[in-house]
Design a protein around this motif. Structure first.
Motif, PDB file in Angstrom:
ATOM      1  N   LYS A 177       0.843  -1.188   0.000  1.00 24.97           N
ATOM      2  CA  LYS A 177       0.000   0.000   0.000  1.00 24.97           C
ATOM      3  C   LYS A 177       0.878   1.237   0.000  1.00 24.97           C
ATOM      4  CE  LYS A 177      -3.961  -2.100   2.332  1.00 24.97           C
ATOM      5  NZ  LYS A 177      -4.694  -2.251   1.060  1.00 24.97           N
ATOM      6  N   THR A 178       0.384   2.301  -0.617  1.00 29.63           N
ATOM      7  CA  THR A 178       1.021   3.591  -0.462  1.00 29.63           C
ATOM      8  C   THR A 178       0.213   4.370   0.568  1.00 29.63           C
ATOM      9  OG1 THR A 178      -0.238   4.411  -2.373  1.00 29.63           O
ATOM     10  CG2 THR A 178       2.027   3.708  -2.763  1.00 29.63           C
ATOM     11  N   ALA A 179       0.911   5.167   1.373  1.00 31.04           N
ATOM     12  CA  ALA A 179       0.259   5.877   2.465  1.00 31.04           C
ATOM     13  C   ALA A 179       0.807   7.296   2.564  1.00 31.04           C
ATOM     14  CB  ALA A 179       0.475   5.132   3.782  1.00 31.04           C
ATOM     15  N   ALA A 180      -0.045   8.194   3.043  1.00 27.73           N
ATOM     16  CA  ALA A 180       0.368   9.586   3.185  1.00 27.73           C
ATOM     17  C   ALA A 180       1.102   9.842   4.487  1.00 27.73           C
ATOM     18  CB  ALA A 180      -0.851  10.498   3.085  1.00 27.73           C
ATOM     19  N   SER A 181       0.899   8.991   5.481  1.00 27.18           N
ATOM     20  CA  SER A 181       1.549   9.176   6.773  1.00 27.18           C
ATOM     21  C   SER A 181       2.075   7.842   7.282  1.00 27.18           C
ATOM     22  CB  SER A 181       0.569   9.773   7.792  1.00 27.18           C
ATOM     23  OG  SER A 181      -0.346   8.797   8.236  1.00 27.18           O
ATOM     24  N   ALA A 182       2.925   7.931   8.309  1.00 25.28           N
ATOM     25  CA  ALA A 182       3.546   6.735   8.876  1.00 25.28           C
ATOM     26  C   ALA A 182       2.749   6.165  10.040  1.00 25.28           C
ATOM     27  CB  ALA A 182       4.969   7.057   9.321  1.00 25.28           C
ATOM     28  N   ALA A 183       1.512   6.590  10.186  1.00 22.76           N
ATOM     29  CA  ALA A 183       0.692   6.097  11.293  1.00 22.76           C
ATOM     30  C   ALA A 183       0.436   4.598  11.156  1.00 22.76           C
ATOM     31  CB  ALA A 183      -0.634   6.846  11.340  1.00 22.76           C
ATOM     32  N   GLU A 184       0.415   3.908  12.276  1.00 19.43           N
ATOM     33  CA  GLU A 184       0.129   2.472  12.295  1.00 19.43           C
ATOM     34  C   GLU A 184      -1.308   2.228  11.836  1.00 19.43           C
ATOM     35  OE1 GLU A 184       0.752  -1.648  13.066  1.00 19.43           O
ATOM     36  OE2 GLU A 184       2.206  -0.030  13.284  1.00 19.43           O
ATOM     37  N   PRO A 185      -1.525   1.422  10.792  1.00 21.78           N
ATOM     38  CA  PRO A 185      -2.892   1.171  10.341  1.00 21.78           C
ATOM     39  C   PRO A 185      -3.648   0.295  11.341  1.00 21.78           C
ATOM     40  CG  PRO A 185      -1.368  -0.200   9.109  1.00 21.78           C
ATOM     41  CD  PRO A 185      -0.527   0.698   9.977  1.00 21.78           C
ATOM     42  N   ALA A 186      -4.893   0.623  11.586  1.00 21.13           N
ATOM     43  CA  ALA A 186      -5.720  -0.212  12.456  1.00 21.13           C
ATOM     44  C   ALA A 186      -6.002  -1.526  11.744  1.00 21.13           C
ATOM     45  CB  ALA A 186      -7.022   0.496  12.801  1.00 21.13           C
ATOM     46  N   GLU A 187      -5.702  -2.626  12.395  1.00 18.18           N
ATOM     47  CA  GLU A 187      -5.851  -3.930  11.747  1.00 18.18           C
ATOM     48  C   GLU A 187      -7.278  -4.157  11.265  1.00 18.18           C
ATOM     49  OE1 GLU A 187      -5.320  -8.715  12.744  1.00 18.18           O
ATOM     50  OE2 GLU A 187      -4.586  -7.209  14.152  1.00 18.18           O
ATOM     51  N   VAL A 188      -8.261  -3.706  12.041  1.00 17.75           N
ATOM     52  CA  VAL A 188      -9.655  -3.962  11.681  1.00 17.75           C
ATOM     53  C   VAL A 188     -10.019  -3.313  10.347  1.00 17.75           C
ATOM     54  CG1 VAL A 188     -10.603  -1.956  12.915  1.00 17.75           C
ATOM     55  CG2 VAL A 188     -12.006  -4.012  12.599  1.00 17.75           C
ATOM     56  N   GLY A 206      -3.637 -25.332   0.258  1.00 24.84           N
ATOM     57  CA  GLY A 206      -3.667 -26.313   1.333  1.00 24.84           C
ATOM     58  C   GLY A 206      -2.649 -26.053   2.414  1.00 24.84           C
ATOM     59  N   ARG A 207      -2.220 -24.807   2.561  1.00 20.76           N
ATOM     60  CA  ARG A 207      -1.235 -24.432   3.569  1.00 20.76           C
ATOM     61  C   ARG A 207      -1.755 -23.257   4.388  1.00 20.76           C
ATOM     62  NH1 ARG A 207       4.348 -23.571   0.471  1.00 20.76           N
ATOM     63  NH2 ARG A 207       5.123 -23.454   2.621  1.00 20.76           N
ATOM     64  N   THR A 208      -1.314 -23.175   5.624  1.00 18.26           N
ATOM     65  CA  THR A 208      -1.722 -22.086   6.511  1.00 18.26           C
ATOM     66  C   THR A 208      -0.618 -21.035   6.567  1.00 18.26           C
ATOM     67  OG1 THR A 208      -3.091 -23.542   7.850  1.00 18.26           O
ATOM     68  CG2 THR A 208      -2.379 -21.480   8.871  1.00 18.26           C
ATOM     69  N   GLU A 209      -1.009 -19.785   6.404  1.00 21.46           N
ATOM     70  CA  GLU A 209      -0.039 -18.697   6.436  1.00 21.46           C
ATOM     71  C   GLU A 209       0.618 -18.595   7.818  1.00 21.46           C
ATOM     72  OE1 GLU A 209      -3.760 -17.119   8.197  1.00 21.46           O
ATOM     73  OE2 GLU A 209      -3.253 -18.437   6.507  1.00 21.46           O
ATOM     74  N   SER A 210       1.883 -18.203   7.843  1.00 28.75           N
ATOM     75  CA  SER A 210       2.547 -17.956   9.128  1.00 28.75           C
ATOM     76  C   SER A 210       2.253 -16.542   9.619  1.00 28.75           C
ATOM     77  CB  SER A 210       4.061 -18.162   8.999  1.00 28.75           C
ATOM     78  OG  SER A 210       4.612 -17.299   8.025  1.00 28.75           O
ATOM     79  N   GLU A 211       2.037 -15.629   8.695  1.00 34.27           N
ATOM     80  CA  GLU A 211       1.619 -14.270   9.039  1.00 34.27           C
ATOM     81  C   GLU A 211       1.122 -13.573   7.788  1.00 34.27           C
ATOM     82  OE1 GLU A 211       4.763 -11.849  10.602  1.00 34.27           O
ATOM     83  OE2 GLU A 211       5.983 -11.974   8.786  1.00 34.27           O
ATOM     84  N   VAL A 212       0.440 -12.462   8.014  1.00 35.32           N
ATOM     85  CA  VAL A 212       0.032 -11.591   6.915  1.00 35.32           C
ATOM     86  C   VAL A 212       0.649 -10.224   7.175  1.00 35.32           C
ATOM     87  CG1 VAL A 212      -2.097 -12.774   6.261  1.00 35.32           C
ATOM     88  CG2 VAL A 212      -2.152 -11.146   8.137  1.00 35.32           C
ATOM     89  N   GLN A 213       1.037  -9.551   6.089  1.00 32.61           N
ATOM     90  CA  GLN A 213       1.732  -8.278   6.233  1.00 32.61           C
ATOM     91  C   GLN A 213       1.117  -7.213   5.331  1.00 32.61           C
ATOM     92  OE1 GLN A 213       5.879  -8.628   5.299  1.00 32.61           O
ATOM     93  NE2 GLN A 213       6.309 -10.174   6.868  1.00 32.61           N
ATOM     94  N   ILE A 214       1.168  -5.988   5.820  1.00 28.63           N
ATOM     95  CA  ILE A 214       0.938  -4.818   4.978  1.00 28.63           C
ATOM     96  C   ILE A 214       2.255  -4.057   4.931  1.00 28.63           C
ATOM     97  CG2 ILE A 214      -0.235  -2.594   4.766  1.00 28.63           C
ATOM     98  CD1 ILE A 214      -2.679  -3.870   6.022  1.00 28.63           C
ATOM     99  N   ARG A 215       2.803  -3.907   3.745  1.00 25.38           N
ATOM    100  CA  ARG A 215       4.026  -3.145   3.559  1.00 25.38           C
ATOM    101  C   ARG A 215       3.661  -1.791   2.965  1.00 25.38           C
ATOM    102  NH1 ARG A 215       8.669  -7.546   1.642  1.00 25.38           N
ATOM    103  NH2 ARG A 215       8.259  -9.058   3.319  1.00 25.38           N
ATOM    104  N   SER A 216       3.813  -0.757   3.778  1.00 26.10           N
ATOM    105  CA  SER A 216       3.398   0.590   3.393  1.00 26.10           C
ATOM    106  C   SER A 216       4.562   1.396   2.857  1.00 26.10           C
ATOM    107  CB  SER A 216       2.793   1.315   4.605  1.00 26.10           C
ATOM    108  OG  SER A 216       1.622   0.679   5.054  1.00 26.10           O
ATOM    109  N   LEU A 217       4.386   1.945   1.663  1.00 22.70           N
ATOM    110  CA  LEU A 217       5.339   2.877   1.087  1.00 22.70           C
ATOM    111  C   LEU A 217       4.820   4.269   1.408  1.00 22.70           C
ATOM    112  CD1 LEU A 217       5.656   0.149  -0.494  1.00 22.70           C
ATOM    113  CD2 LEU A 217       6.411   1.515  -2.442  1.00 22.70           C
ATOM    114  N   VAL A 218       5.507   4.949   2.329  1.00 22.53           N
ATOM    115  CA  VAL A 218       4.983   6.187   2.906  1.00 22.53           C
ATOM    116  C   VAL A 218       5.505   7.391   2.131  1.00 22.53           C
ATOM    117  CG1 VAL A 218       4.688   7.523   5.005  1.00 22.53           C
ATOM    118  CG2 VAL A 218       4.952   5.042   5.148  1.00 22.53           C
ATOM    119  N   LYS A 219       4.565   8.236   1.688  1.00 25.47           N
ATOM    120  CA  LYS A 219       4.894   9.369   0.816  1.00 25.47           C
ATOM    121  C   LYS A 219       5.316  10.599   1.621  1.00 25.47           C
ATOM    122  CE  LYS A 219       0.857   8.733  -1.205  1.00 25.47           C
ATOM    123  NZ  LYS A 219      -0.321   8.862  -2.095  1.00 25.47           N
ATOM    124  N   THR A 220       6.304  10.429   2.474  1.00 30.31           N
ATOM    125  CA  THR A 220       6.880  11.545   3.206  1.00 30.31           C
ATOM    126  C   THR A 220       7.988  12.173   2.359  1.00 30.31           C
ATOM    127  OG1 THR A 220       8.194   9.853   4.346  1.00 30.31           O
ATOM    128  CG2 THR A 220       6.333  10.764   5.537  1.00 30.31           C
TER     129      THR A 220
END
Length: 280
Positions: A177-188, A206-220
């Motif tokens: 995702k691209t984001a305008a600020s570095a604020a932590e996104p609310a998971e919900v 047929g596999r279970t994820e170990s984690e899910v990630q949001i990688r934010s490219l912050v437009k500062t």
């Protein structure tokens, strides 16, 4: 159940078009949850929204990272300059196909520089031991069967996942995702998308994820890259997702698409036109 992996850059964006009963996607479900009327205008009435400069930059950042990871998937690691050169070509092609979303050449040049800097910042911070990608811009499709009850909702779920990494502890699902600020996104806020991708991964591979990630490219001013990590989805996450999906399917059956006023109205393309004219 199916798992289709697109093989050409940009192909996933046009992976499926069809009626609202052909499939449900995370983006369709998310828009309906925000405002059923906006959903109806876009997906039933076919009212198109113009591509904003911000959206254009986000799409081109995705395209640049897609090029990088498709090469990684084939065992080739592109240098940042190689990615930039390919991004130049993709940028020009996108302008030709979608039209000019910028007010003037100065604004376009500034946005292009921002896009290049965001992608470069991402590539510069990559760890040397990042796992190889298992899937890149992959189209996953699976029937919607409630994991708790076995109920088949009668409509498939379709989603396009940016990258899945084949980590030793289990697949890692990543959304850019691209984001305008570095604020932590609310998971919900991203729960529909993250839960949908995890469901599709489990059903398709047929596999279970170990984690899910949001990688934010912050437009500062100095572009930043933030990685937000969330644990594997739980039974509670899927119970919430399927409760919402049932309500969505019921709304389609009843053709019930009322407006839902709230803070998201401020950025809605339909606010001053179709929505203002709507009377129930």
């Amino acid at each position: 159940m199916t798992c289709e992996l697109q093989t050409q850059p940009g192909a996933a964006g046009a992976a499926r078009q069809g009626s609202v009963w052909d499939y449900v996607s995370p983006s369709r479900l998310s828009l309906w949850a925000k405002c059923p009327l906006a959903w109806r205008l876009r997906y039933l009435d076919g009212v198109e929204s113009p591509t904003t400069p911000s959206l254009f930059v986000g799409k081109l950042c995705h395209a640049g990272l897609e090029v990088f990871y498709r090469h990684r998937q084939r065992g080739v690691t592109l240098a940042a300059e190689d990615v930039r050169e390919r991004l130049d070509t993709i940028w020009n092609e996108a302008i030709d196909q979608e039209g000019q979303p910028f007010a003037n050449t100065e604004e376009a040049a500034k946005a292009k520089g921002l896009t290049q800097n965001l992608v470069r910042a991402y590539l510069d911070q990559l760890p040397a031991d990042e796992p190889g990608p298992l899937a890149v811009e992959a189209v996953f499709e699976a029937p919607l069967v409630d994991p708790a009850t076995g109920e088949d909702l009668g409509i498939p779920l379709l989603g396009i996942v940016d990258v899945v990494f084949d980590a030793a502890e289990g697949p890692v699902v990543v959304d850019f995702k691209t984001a305008a600020s570095a604020a932590e996104p609310a998971e919900v806020v991203h729960e529909i998308q993250l839960g949908s991708y995890a469901y599709l991964l489990r059903r398709s591979l047929g596999r279970t994820e170990s984690e899910v990630q949001i990688r934010s490219l912050v437009k500062t001013r100095q572009p930043r890259v933030l990685v937000h990590r969330y644990a594997a989805r739980t039974e509670a996450h899927f119970a919430r997702l399927f409760a919402l999906l049932r309500e969505y399917v019921d709304a389609l059956d009843a053709r019930r698409f009322n407006y839902r006023p709230g803070w998201t109205c401020a950025s809605c393309d339909f606010r001053e036109t179709h929505c203002r004219q709507w009377s129930g």
